[in-house]
Design an enzyme around this catalytic site. Structure first.
Site: not given
Ligand code: CMP
Length: 140
Positions: A11, A114, A128
């Site tokens: 990311k 993250n 995906e």
């Molecule tokens: P990802 O696995 O990329 O899929 C969805 C993303 O939403 C997740 O990782 C997080 O980085 C992002 N995200 C941001 N805020 C939240 C939240 N409150 N709960 C869950 N995912 C979140």
């Protein structure tokens, strides 16, 4: 057990901090092989499509803004039990809850920033992978 594939995104928080190699090394050390990789700037349309399942979530707009805020590296990873293996090395979505030694615990900044995305099932991995790669771009 036969090798399977999963989809990964490094990311914008990680590319911004020059951690593409550090993340990839952790993936490789976990037994995953990068069989396709490209650095892209996601369009808003792409990010909204990719994260379509989260459209109704309160964090959706911020997530799309973040994922389009800088380059990402989309990858196809191959290995035994690749989906679970990748989820194990990524750690919990929120780095505060991730186990020591995982990518998110060691490198991530927050639940949004993250550092990595990984498919949550084999079916979603196929969807995906197809979203970002043509078959001929994947060389196992
Ligand atoms: P990802 O696995 O990329 O899929 C969805 C993303 O939403 C997740 O990782 C997080 O980085 C992002 N995200 C941001 N805020 C939240 C939240 N409150 N709960 C869950 N995912 C979140």
């Amino acid at each position: 057990m036969a090798a399977t594939r999963t989809f990964s995104i490094i990311k914008p928080d990680a590319t911004r901090r020059n951690l593409t190699g550090a993340v990839t090394r952790m993936l490789e050390e976990a037994g995953l092989r990068v069989v396709a990789s490209k650095r892209i700037l996601m369009s808003r349309e792409q990010a909204e499509g990719f994260y379509g399942v989260h459209r109704e979530r309160p964090f959706f707009n911020d997530l799309v803004t973040f994922m389009t805020s800088g380059p990402v590296v989309v990858q196809v990873l191959e290995g035994e039990n690749a989906v679970q293996r990748n989820r194990d090395v990524m750690g919990a979505t929120n780095p505060e809850n991730a186990e020591p030694g995982t990518i998110r615990k060691e490198l991530a900044e927050s639940i949004e920033a993250n550092s990595v995305h990984g498919s949550d099932s084999e079916e979603n991995a196929r969807i995906e992978i197809d979203f970002f790669f043509k078959p001929e771009e994947i060389v196992g």
